[in-house]
Design an enzyme around this catalytic site. Sequence first.
Site: not given
Length: 466
Positions: A238-240
């Site tokens: 995830s980009k997070r």
Amino acid sequence: MSVRTRFAPSPTGYLHIGGVRTALYSWLHARQQGGRFILRIEDTDVERSTPEATVAILEGMAWLGLDWDEGPFYQMRRMDRYREVLAQMLAAGTAYHCYCSREEVEAMREDQRQRGEKPRYDGRCRQRTTAPEGVAPVIRFRSPDDGETVVEDLIHGTVRFQNSEMDDLIIARSDGTPTYNFCVVVDDWDMGITHVIRGDDHLNNTPRQMQILQALGARVPVYAHVPMILGPDKQKLSKRHGAVSVLEYREQGFLPDALLNFLVRLGWSHGDQEIFTREEMVEFFRIDAVNKAASAFNAEKLLWINAQHMQRLTPEGLAQHLLPYLAAVGVTESLLVAGPELSAVVALLQERSKTLVEMAAAAAMFYVAPVAGEPKDVEKHLRGQGALLVILAQALDVLPNWEAAAIHSVIQELAVTHADGKMGKVAQPLRVAVAGRAVSPPIDATLALLGKEETLARLRRAGRWA
Ligand SMILES: Nc1ncnc2c1ncn2[C@@H]1O[C@H](COP(=O)(O)OP(=O)(O)OP(=O)(O)O)[C@@H](O)[C@H]1O
């Protein structure tokens, strides 16, 4: 009916390879079926969406050659349409205003918990006939109370959801803005999407979306929920947390087709074939042959696939890919024109470079003479070899034909006369002298490409390092 698929990222960060693989599967299915691929930017999360992220998504898709036939469509530009459908549903009674305050809903849930029931909105505003003063209502979808909603997923098979488990979903907030699942439904409907191919992190949204589509009288698309790519922490990439932008792979010198080949194989196979051209992917890919299990990223395999793709391109084709990487290490147009033919240099390096960055670094010496040798290589191979360099230069200077075989003979003869027959004792100093370091492609072929004049000039210069 012709196939229409879509990729619908949210521009809340860059495009990472998890999203890319999902986009690829959706794109492949459209191309495979002679259908159309639609790009939709789901930018309704205004807090987290940025124009830069949108640009990065479009750039990533373009670099990978995942071309879209329609769009990009932006959800924020479709607000009027969502309001229109909301009004339509209110009029039809498939949606209703709910005036319950947050506290009221929380109290309702608390009661349910106390009674040992699953907390859910109980639909008490369904029957309401009067609107309380001064309360801005949300809009809820009137979902079926019983029965089940069945997803016939192309990858997960039949997945059943009990309708009694799902309460009346909020489809518009009290400020009038539509919510995520509702926008997706209206878009998929308006855009005529026949196959919703997306990550299986969305599987739980699907029964809700199906119910709303049914309430609208819309045709329900076919669903295929593709598995997640996991990060090193075994969580959804995830980009997070931790995933890098797909453009980072361009920086690192990967070919777009190699990255796509790597991604298509994470979760799909065609016999034991590992290397696929773009055309082969389109020809052989089958969405219903994608497996269910999530897969982790394997950096070594990506490198191997990239090397395979580099080897399979023609030197001319690979040279085109190499140009920006050469520019990045200072090999300008004019240096390229003055130096050996790039495709010949590429042909020499093709078998030994795993990335375009590696190849550019190795190719640079053909266009820019090293200003100094690697200290440890100079120390090991060149120190005290000034006389040998002079003899080498003389022997090479008188060669009638400047070609690899003749150069090879010179090295061989000098090894016999000056180094107890050990080729390396001649080849290594020669290598450090012309390339600045002890690693290069076969030295005879290297010198043949470099040209006589340049070779002799470098030997003279390296005499000073010795
Ligand atoms: N790790 C992943 N593996 C496979 N597909 C993914 C992954 N992450 C996102 N996707 C899919 O990519 C598409 C676009 O996702 P979107 O841009 O909304 O990312 P996201 O789910 O918000 O990602 P993130 O969690 O990184 O913020 C969706 O279909 C989503 O299911």
